[in-house]
Design a protein around this motif. Structure first.
Motif, PDB file in Angstrom:
ATOM      1  N   ARG A 245       4.187 -14.125 -14.949  1.00 40.36           N
ATOM      2  CA  ARG A 245       4.142 -12.670 -15.165  1.00 40.36           C
ATOM      3  C   ARG A 245       5.539 -12.113 -15.429  1.00 40.36           C
ATOM      4  O   ARG A 245       5.715 -11.209 -16.254  1.00 40.36           O
ATOM      5  CB  ARG A 245       3.536 -12.017 -13.934  1.00 40.36           C
ATOM      6  CG  ARG A 245       3.526 -10.502 -13.948  1.00 40.36           C
ATOM      7  CD  ARG A 245       2.993  -9.974 -12.633  1.00 40.36           C
ATOM      8  NE  ARG A 245       3.203  -8.544 -12.503  1.00 40.36           N
ATOM      9  CZ  ARG A 245       2.404  -7.624 -13.030  1.00 40.36           C
ATOM     10  NH1 ARG A 245       1.343  -7.985 -13.724  1.00 40.36           N
ATOM     11  NH2 ARG A 245       2.665  -6.340 -12.852  1.00 40.36           N
TER      12      ARG A 245
ATOM     13  N   ASP B  93       0.801  -1.122 -16.468  1.00 41.66           N
ATOM     14  CA  ASP B  93       0.791   0.260 -16.980  1.00 41.66           C
ATOM     15  C   ASP B  93       2.085   1.012 -16.676  1.00 41.66           C
ATOM     16  O   ASP B  93       2.566   1.804 -17.502  1.00 41.66           O
ATOM     17  CB  ASP B  93      -0.415   1.023 -16.425  1.00 41.66           C
ATOM     18  CG  ASP B  93      -0.421   1.048 -14.896  1.00 41.66           C
ATOM     19  OD1 ASP B  93      -0.254  -0.029 -14.297  1.00 41.66           O
ATOM     20  OD2 ASP B  93      -0.571   2.134 -14.313  1.00 41.66           O
ATOM     21  N   LEU B  94       2.686   0.747 -15.514  1.00 39.38           N
ATOM     22  CA  LEU B  94       3.930   1.469 -15.165  1.00 39.38           C
ATOM     23  C   LEU B  94       5.075   1.054 -16.090  1.00 39.38           C
ATOM     24  O   LEU B  94       5.920   1.858 -16.478  1.00 39.38           O
ATOM     25  CB  LEU B  94       4.305   1.194 -13.705  1.00 39.38           C
ATOM     26  CG  LEU B  94       3.291   1.678 -12.663  1.00 39.38           C
ATOM     27  CD1 LEU B  94       3.678   1.189 -11.275  1.00 39.38           C
ATOM     28  CD2 LEU B  94       3.168   3.196 -12.687  1.00 39.38           C
TER      29      LEU B  94
ATOM     30  N   SER C  10       7.382   0.006  -8.208  1.00 38.05           N
ATOM     31  CA  SER C  10       7.083  -1.299  -8.807  1.00 38.05           C
ATOM     32  C   SER C  10       8.391  -2.044  -9.068  1.00 38.05           C
ATOM     33  O   SER C  10       9.258  -1.546  -9.796  1.00 38.05           O
ATOM     34  CB  SER C  10       6.339  -1.124 -10.136  1.00 38.05           C
ATOM     35  OG  SER C  10       6.465  -2.289 -10.932  1.00 38.05           O
TER      36      SER C  10
ATOM     37  N   ASP D 177       5.197 -10.707   0.207  1.00 42.11           N
ATOM     38  CA  ASP D 177       5.335 -12.153  -0.043  1.00 42.11           C
ATOM     39  C   ASP D 177       5.454 -12.958   1.237  1.00 42.11           C
ATOM     40  O   ASP D 177       5.363 -14.183   1.199  1.00 42.11           O
ATOM     41  CB  ASP D 177       6.561 -12.422  -0.938  1.00 42.11           C
ATOM     42  CG  ASP D 177       6.347 -11.892  -2.339  1.00 42.11           C
ATOM     43  OD1 ASP D 177       7.329 -11.791  -3.084  1.00 42.11           O
ATOM     44  OD2 ASP D 177       5.203 -11.546  -2.684  1.00 42.11           O
TER      45      ASP D 177
ATOM     46  N   ILE E 221      -0.052  -3.772  -0.667  1.00 44.04           N
ATOM     47  CA  ILE E 221       0.540  -3.863  -2.004  1.00 44.04           C
ATOM     48  C   ILE E 221      -0.452  -4.412  -3.022  1.00 44.04           C
ATOM     49  O   ILE E 221      -0.532  -3.951  -4.154  1.00 44.04           O
ATOM     50  CB  ILE E 221       1.826  -4.750  -1.972  1.00 44.04           C
ATOM     51  CG1 ILE E 221       2.830  -4.191  -0.952  1.00 44.04           C
ATOM     52  CG2 ILE E 221       2.430  -4.886  -3.357  1.00 44.04           C
ATOM     53  CD1 ILE E 221       3.384  -2.817  -1.285  1.00 44.04           C
TER      54      ILE E 221
END
Ligand code: EPZ
Length: 420
Positions: free
Chosen positions: A92, A124-125, A162, A305, A327
């Motif tokens: 990603r 989207d952000l 983000s 994480d 999150i």
């Protein structure tokens, strides 16, 4: 696919060196696209994801030499603007090159990233931020086709914090004409390192370390060198390893200041944590771990994480623990695998309720994503008998030399080469 074979029950004693941060390295590699020239990165972790991003830079025309924990990058001829699906779908963070390509070339064609194992992960952000900077965006066969002649300064507020979108939009904003104000930006140390690095390249970012950046666009940027900050998630993962097996381990080449909330929770669990300038020593001094109540949050809150590693540790605590994941939706794929080892966990929407058990029993388990994988390794370190963690290619994305680091402090763990 390789597996890890563990025989649990060995307390960990000794020293483990923490590697450079994966999540700091990836955005910095993207940033080298902003200015043609020669970059030297050190304290770089030897990880699959770093190789993936290096390969993406090569596809875009850069030269990348991978030395021992060092990358020599030359983006003088990085003139291509397409990040292909075959590569972006595997990681990603490849999507981060969108902002840097726009900042350098004014155009980009970047594949949308594939979703992760836990729920959809939209971008989207990222896209809203680029549009706010004047970029024209189209979706064409799974690619974002972007152009911005020129990028124009603006004021933009991220609807939610983000990490990736803050990094991506910042890399475009530093080249936008005029002033850009970005609000509700991420405070994660990896994003802060990126902003400081961009300023060393000649960007003019103020407000670093706060949730609002003001950026004066500049016409040119120059290459700069960088030393990767320590990996705070690797650090937290090894803290849990000591919590689960007992013993005393000094984590060197670390930065304890990166982990305020995590150290609080480790101490709440009953671990003794003493801090050095670039190290922290973790010791389990009591027979019993105390239960925890954790809610993941954006930095400096408890990092998502480390949710899975701390769940593994809570599985052995004396009492009822509660972990709420705010999150991501459904980042609990490790729960079913922990249950195979005897953990007693009930999931109720975003919250996992963990009833501590006296011991875990070894069994074959399956990795599903990077942090779930390490949680299963930690459980295998504590479980009686033999545990085989399958599909450890997930682990190789984010944990450098995991089995060597654990073996050197007394763990019984070895890799089994699997078929392809
Ligand atoms: C970064 O991912 C990390 N990856 C992730 O670590 C980490 O889990 C995450 O930040 C949160 O801390 C890297 O740094 C390479 P986000 P990122 O954008 O940037 C939603 C690991 O294990 N969102 O902060 O993708 C998103 O769905 C990895 O090393 C939108 O809705 O995370 C999530 O719910 C896993 N729209 C939340 O925001 C967007 O455009 C946080 O995502 C972007 C994100």
């Amino acid at each position: 696919m390789d597996s890890l074979l563990l025989h649990g029950g060995h307390p960990l004693e000794g020293e483990i060196p923490i590697s450079g941060s994966k999540n700091a390295t990836l955005p910095l590699l993207a940033a080298t696209l902003l200015a043609p020239g020669f970059y030297r990165f050190t304290n770089v972790p030897k990880l699959k994801d770093v190789r993936t991003m290096s390969n993406l830079l090569r596809i875009l025309g850069a030269k990348v030499d991978e030395l021992d924990h060092e990358l020599l990058i030359d983006t003088s001829h990085a003139s291509h603007i397409e990040a292909p699906y075959e590569l972006v779908k595997t990681m990603r963070a490849s999507f981060y090159v969108l902002g840097a390509l726009l900042g350098r070339h004014g155009e980009a064609r970047v594949s949308l990233p594939g979703g992760c194992a836990w729920g959809p992960r939209p971008v989207d952000l990222h896209l809203k931020g680029m549009e706010a900077l004047g970029a024209k965006l189209e979706l064409d066969a799974g690619y974002v086709v972007a152009s911005a002649y020129p990028l124009r300064g603006t004021t933009f507020e991220f609807a939610t914090s983000s990490v990736g979108a803050s990094a991506n939009v910042l890399m475009a904003a530093v080249r936008a004409e005029g002033t850009t104000v970005l609000k509700n930006v991420a405070l994660e140390p990896e994003v802060t390192q990126l902003a400081l690095f961009l300023n060393r390249m000649g960007a003019r970012i103020s407000g670093i370390g706060t949730r609002e950046w003001s950026i004066q666009g500049v016409a040119d940027l120059q290459p700069a060198d960088a030393v990767m900050i320590p990996d705070r998630i690797e650090t937290g993962s090894y803290i849990c390893a000591v919590g689960m097996t007992g013993g005393k381990v000094k984590l060197t080449h670390a930065d304890p200041q990166q982990l305020p909330t995590v150290l609080d929770k480790a101490r709440e669990a009953g671990l003794k944590v003493t801090l050095g300038a670039e190290s922290l020593t973790v010791e389990r001094t009591s027979d019993h771990l105390k239960p925890l109540d954790i809610t993941t949050d954006i930095y400096p809150g408890f990092p998502t994480d480390l949710q899975a590693p701390f769940m593994a540790m809570s599985a052995l605590a004396s009492g009822e623990s509660r972990i709420c994941e705010t999150i991501y939706t459904d980042r609990f794929t490790h729960v079913a695998e922990l249950a195979r080892l005897g953990a007693d966990i009930r999931v109720d929407g975003p919250t996992a309720h963990i009833h501590g058990v006296k011991e875990l029993k070894g069994a074959p388990v399956m990795s599903t994503d990077l942090r779930a994988s390490v949680c299963l390794v930690l459980a295998g370190l504590a479980a009686s008998g033999e545990t085989e963690v399958k599909r450890v290619y997930h682990l190789d994305r984010g944990y450098e030399k995991l089995e060597e680091k654990l073996t050197r402090v007394g763990a019984d763990i070895r890799r089994i080469e699997g078929d392809l």
